[in-house]
Design a protein around this motif. Structure first.
Motif, PDB file in Angstrom:
ATOM      1  N   VAL A  70      -7.772  -3.476  -4.117  1.00 10.39           N
ATOM      2  CA  VAL A  70      -6.939  -2.310  -3.822  1.00 10.39           C
ATOM      3  C   VAL A  70      -6.462  -2.342  -2.369  1.00 10.39           C
ATOM      4  CG1 VAL A  70      -6.841   0.214  -3.772  1.00 10.39           C
ATOM      5  CG2 VAL A  70      -8.025  -0.936  -5.640  1.00 10.39           C
ATOM      6  N   ARG A  71      -7.296  -2.813  -1.465  1.00 11.42           N
ATOM      7  CA  ARG A  71      -6.852  -2.943  -0.065  1.00 11.42           C
ATOM      8  C   ARG A  71      -5.687  -3.923   0.041  1.00 11.42           C
ATOM      9  NH1 ARG A  71     -12.721  -2.882   2.869  1.00 11.42           N
ATOM     10  NH2 ARG A  71     -12.823  -0.616   3.134  1.00 11.42           N
ATOM     11  N   THR A  72      -5.760  -5.022  -0.694  1.00 12.64           N
ATOM     12  CA  THR A  72      -4.654  -5.980  -0.699  1.00 12.64           C
ATOM     13  C   THR A  72      -3.397  -5.337  -1.269  1.00 12.64           C
ATOM     14  OG1 THR A  72      -6.167  -7.855  -0.881  1.00 12.64           O
ATOM     15  CG2 THR A  72      -3.876  -8.231  -1.570  1.00 12.64           C
ATOM     16  N   ALA A  73      -3.544  -4.622  -2.366  1.00 12.67           N
ATOM     17  CA  ALA A  73      -2.393  -3.949  -2.976  1.00 12.67           C
ATOM     18  C   ALA A  73      -1.783  -2.935  -2.007  1.00 12.67           C
ATOM     19  CB  ALA A  73      -2.812  -3.269  -4.271  1.00 12.67           C
ATOM     20  N   LEU A  74      -2.626  -2.207  -1.294  1.00 11.00           N
ATOM     21  CA  LEU A  74      -2.143  -1.228  -0.318  1.00 11.00           C
ATOM     22  C   LEU A  74      -1.436  -1.924   0.838  1.00 11.00           C
ATOM     23  CD1 LEU A  74      -1.996   1.670   0.773  1.00 11.00           C
ATOM     24  CD2 LEU A  74      -4.291   1.339   1.713  1.00 11.00           C
ATOM     25  N   ARG A  75      -2.056  -2.969   1.347  1.00  7.99           N
ATOM     26  CA  ARG A  75      -1.494  -3.682   2.507  1.00  7.99           C
ATOM     27  C   ARG A  75      -0.143  -4.311   2.189  1.00  7.99           C
ATOM     28  NH1 ARG A  75      -5.564  -6.687   3.149  1.00  7.99           N
ATOM     29  NH2 ARG A  75      -4.745  -8.554   2.168  1.00  7.99           N
ATOM     30  N   THR A  76       0.069  -4.733   0.962  1.00 13.67           N
ATOM     31  CA  THR A  76       1.296  -5.439   0.602  1.00 13.67           C
ATOM     32  C   THR A  76       2.320  -4.554  -0.119  1.00 13.67           C
ATOM     33  OG1 THR A  76       0.311  -6.190  -1.474  1.00 13.67           O
ATOM     34  CG2 THR A  76       0.075  -7.644   0.454  1.00 13.67           C
ATOM     35  N   ALA A  77       2.002  -3.307  -0.346  1.00 13.92           N
ATOM     36  CA  ALA A  77       2.877  -2.436  -1.142  1.00 13.92           C
ATOM     37  C   ALA A  77       4.270  -2.288  -0.543  1.00 13.92           C
ATOM     38  CB  ALA A  77       2.236  -1.068  -1.320  1.00 13.92           C
ATOM     39  N   ARG A  83      10.888  -5.183  -3.649  1.00 15.65           N
ATOM     40  CA  ARG A  83      11.419  -6.368  -4.337  1.00 15.65           C
ATOM     41  C   ARG A  83      11.271  -6.261  -5.847  1.00 15.65           C
ATOM     42  NH1 ARG A  83       8.896  -9.607   0.156  1.00 15.65           N
ATOM     43  NH2 ARG A  83       7.108  -9.772  -1.228  1.00 15.65           N
ATOM     44  N   ALA A  84      10.357  -5.410  -6.288  1.00 16.50           N
ATOM     45  CA  ALA A  84      10.172  -5.185  -7.727  1.00 16.50           C
ATOM     46  C   ALA A  84      11.156  -4.147  -8.254  1.00 16.50           C
ATOM     47  CB  ALA A  84       8.738  -4.742  -8.000  1.00 16.50           C
ATOM     48  N   GLY A  85      12.009  -3.635  -7.350  1.00 12.41           N
ATOM     49  CA  GLY A  85      13.030  -2.680  -7.763  1.00 12.41           C
ATOM     50  C   GLY A  85      12.555  -1.240  -7.831  1.00 12.41           C
ATOM     51  N   LEU A  86      11.421  -0.947  -7.212  1.00  7.12           N
ATOM     52  CA  LEU A  86      10.897   0.423  -7.246  1.00  7.12           C
ATOM     53  C   LEU A  86      11.516   1.268  -6.140  1.00  7.12           C
ATOM     54  CD1 LEU A  86       7.205  -0.507  -7.963  1.00  7.12           C
ATOM     55  CD2 LEU A  86       8.831   0.516  -9.560  1.00  7.12           C
ATOM     56  N   HIS A  87      11.755   2.517  -6.464  1.00 11.33           N
ATOM     57  CA  HIS A  87      12.334   3.453  -5.507  1.00 11.33           C
ATOM     58  C   HIS A  87      11.285   3.896  -4.485  1.00 11.33           C
ATOM     59  CE1 HIS A  87      16.091   3.768  -7.674  1.00 11.33           C
ATOM     60  NE2 HIS A  87      15.393   3.827  -8.809  1.00 11.33           N
ATOM     61  N   GLU A  88      11.763   4.326  -3.335  1.00  8.23           N
ATOM     62  CA  GLU A  88      10.885   4.731  -2.228  1.00  8.23           C
ATOM     63  C   GLU A  88       9.860   5.786  -2.655  1.00  8.23           C
ATOM     64  OE1 GLU A  88       9.153   4.566   1.428  1.00  8.23           O
ATOM     65  OE2 GLU A  88      10.688   3.223   0.633  1.00  8.23           O
ATOM     66  N   GLU A  92       5.873   5.357  -2.257  1.00 14.61           N
ATOM     67  CA  GLU A  92       5.028   6.283  -1.489  1.00 14.61           C
ATOM     68  C   GLU A  92       3.909   6.853  -2.350  1.00 14.61           C
ATOM     69  OE1 GLU A  92       4.954   6.727   1.790  1.00 14.61           O
ATOM     70  OE2 GLU A  92       6.493   5.172   1.810  1.00 14.61           O
ATOM     71  N   HIS A  93       4.230   7.202  -3.578  1.00 17.27           N
ATOM     72  CA  HIS A  93       3.215   7.722  -4.502  1.00 17.27           C
ATOM     73  C   HIS A  93       2.141   6.658  -4.763  1.00 17.27           C
ATOM     74  CE1 HIS A  93       1.501  10.175  -7.662  1.00 17.27           C
ATOM     75  NE2 HIS A  93       1.481   9.098  -8.431  1.00 17.27           N
ATOM     76  N   THR A  94       2.574   5.421  -4.941  1.00 19.63           N
ATOM     77  CA  THR A  94       1.646   4.323  -5.192  1.00 19.63           C
ATOM     78  C   THR A  94       0.738   4.082  -3.999  1.00 19.63           C
ATOM     79  OG1 THR A  94       3.247   3.311  -6.685  1.00 19.63           O
ATOM     80  CG2 THR A  94       1.507   1.877  -5.848  1.00 19.63           C
ATOM     81  N   LYS A  96      -0.203   6.302  -1.782  1.00 15.53           N
ATOM     82  CA  LYS A  96      -1.176   7.405  -1.772  1.00 15.53           C
ATOM     83  C   LYS A  96      -2.249   7.186  -2.833  1.00 15.53           C
ATOM     84  CE  LYS A  96       1.977  10.836   0.088  1.00 15.53           C
ATOM     85  NZ  LYS A  96       2.799  12.000  -0.195  1.00 15.53           N
ATOM     86  N   LEU A  97      -1.832   6.704  -4.001  1.00 15.15           N
ATOM     87  CA  LEU A  97      -2.786   6.416  -5.065  1.00 15.15           C
ATOM     88  C   LEU A  97      -3.783   5.351  -4.614  1.00 15.15           C
ATOM     89  CD1 LEU A  97      -2.220   6.055  -8.767  1.00 15.15           C
ATOM     90  CD2 LEU A  97      -3.045   4.040  -7.555  1.00 15.15           C
ATOM     91  N   TYR A  98      -3.291   4.267  -4.016  1.00 18.23           N
ATOM     92  CA  TYR A  98      -4.186   3.209  -3.539  1.00 18.23           C
ATOM     93  C   TYR A  98      -5.170   3.734  -2.494  1.00 18.23           C
ATOM     94  CZ  TYR A  98      -1.294  -0.470  -5.726  1.00 18.23           C
ATOM     95  OH  TYR A  98      -0.624  -1.291  -6.596  1.00 18.23           O
ATOM     96  N   ALA A  99      -4.674   4.536  -1.563  1.00 17.03           N
ATOM     97  CA  ALA A  99      -5.556   5.087  -0.526  1.00 17.03           C
ATOM     98  C   ALA A  99      -6.645   5.956  -1.146  1.00 17.03           C
ATOM     99  CB  ALA A  99      -4.737   5.877   0.488  1.00 17.03           C
ATOM    100  N   ALA A 100      -6.280   6.789  -2.110  1.00 15.64           N
ATOM    101  CA  ALA A 100      -7.266   7.639  -2.786  1.00 15.64           C
ATOM    102  C   ALA A 100      -8.261   6.788  -3.576  1.00 15.64           C
ATOM    103  CB  ALA A 100      -6.563   8.633  -3.709  1.00 15.64           C
ATOM    104  N   GLU A 101      -7.780   5.741  -4.183  1.00 19.47           N
ATOM    105  CA  GLU A 101      -8.655   4.861  -4.970  1.00 19.47           C
ATOM    106  C   GLU A 101      -9.676   4.163  -4.077  1.00 19.47           C
ATOM    107  OE1 GLU A 101     -10.206   3.115  -8.437  1.00 19.47           O
ATOM    108  OE2 GLU A 101      -8.980   4.881  -8.092  1.00 19.47           O
ATOM    109  N   ILE A 102      -9.261   3.740  -2.906  1.00 22.22           N
ATOM    110  CA  ILE A 102     -10.203   3.119  -1.970  1.00 22.22           C
ATOM    111  C   ILE A 102     -11.304   4.113  -1.612  1.00 22.22           C
ATOM    112  CG2 ILE A 102     -10.484   2.264   0.401  1.00 22.22           C
ATOM    113  CD1 ILE A 102      -7.698   0.927   0.033  1.00 22.22           C
ATOM    114  N   THR A 103     -10.932   5.341  -1.324  1.00 26.39           N
ATOM    115  CA  THR A 103     -11.925   6.373  -0.995  1.00 26.39           C
ATOM    116  C   THR A 103     -12.893   6.572  -2.158  1.00 26.39           C
ATOM    117  OG1 THR A 103     -10.380   7.475   0.482  1.00 26.39           O
ATOM    118  CG2 THR A 103     -12.218   8.795  -0.333  1.00 26.39           C
ATOM    119  N   GLN A 104     -12.364   6.650  -3.368  1.00 26.76           N
ATOM    120  CA  GLN A 104     -13.201   6.839  -4.554  1.00 26.76           C
ATOM    121  C   GLN A 104     -14.132   5.652  -4.776  1.00 26.76           C
ATOM    122  OE1 GLN A 104     -13.712   9.440  -6.325  1.00 26.76           O
ATOM    123  NE2 GLN A 104     -14.919   8.536  -7.942  1.00 26.76           N
TER     124      GLN A 104
END
Length: 124
Positions: A70-77, A83-88, A92-94, A96-104
């Motif tokens: 999850v840290r890797t996913a957060l660092r590279t998000a 590049r995957a075509g996702l909107h801002e 941003e939601h993703t 926040k989700l990664y940060a919350a997941e790390i805490t959990q």
């Protein structure tokens, strides 16, 4: 063998799904909770069923690995997700989700360590 009731249960890291050390069937509740944290195929291995301390060790390694992922996913998000075509907003939601997941996951890791200590102490 059971250990006397300790303040371990009262600590903020003790998982609410696990009964207090020394109480009836607490080790079974610990093993049940730990099995939920590892892939199903590991949870059914006889050695882990017979030795909850081994199950706790594997759960700890599993959760530590998840934290790294999850840290890797957060660092590279911010670089990978556009590049995957996702909107801002989605990005941003993703994040926040990664940060919350790390805490959990960090909370779960502390719970595993507390349960592992109690299991080790009860086996002495």
């Amino acid at each position: 063998m059971t250990m006397p009731l300790t303040t371990t249960r009262l600590g903020p890291d003790w998982p609410c799904q696990v009964k207090a050390p020394g109480s009836y069937d607490w080790e079974r509740s610990a093993a049940r909770w730990l099995r939920e944290l590892v892939p199903a195929r590991y949870a059914s291995y006889p050695v882990f069923v017979r030795h909850p301390v081994l199950l706790a060790r594997h759960a700890q390694i599993q959760v530590e690995h998840e934290i790294r992922v999850v840290r890797t996913a957060l660092r590279t998000a911010r670089s990978d997700l556009p590049r995957a075509g996702l909107h801002e907003g989605v990005i941003e939601h993703t994040i926040k989700l990664y940060a919350a997941e790390i805490t959990q996951l960090q909370h779960i890791a502390r719970g595993i360590r507390a349960v592992a200590r109690a299991l080790t102490e009860s086996g002495r």
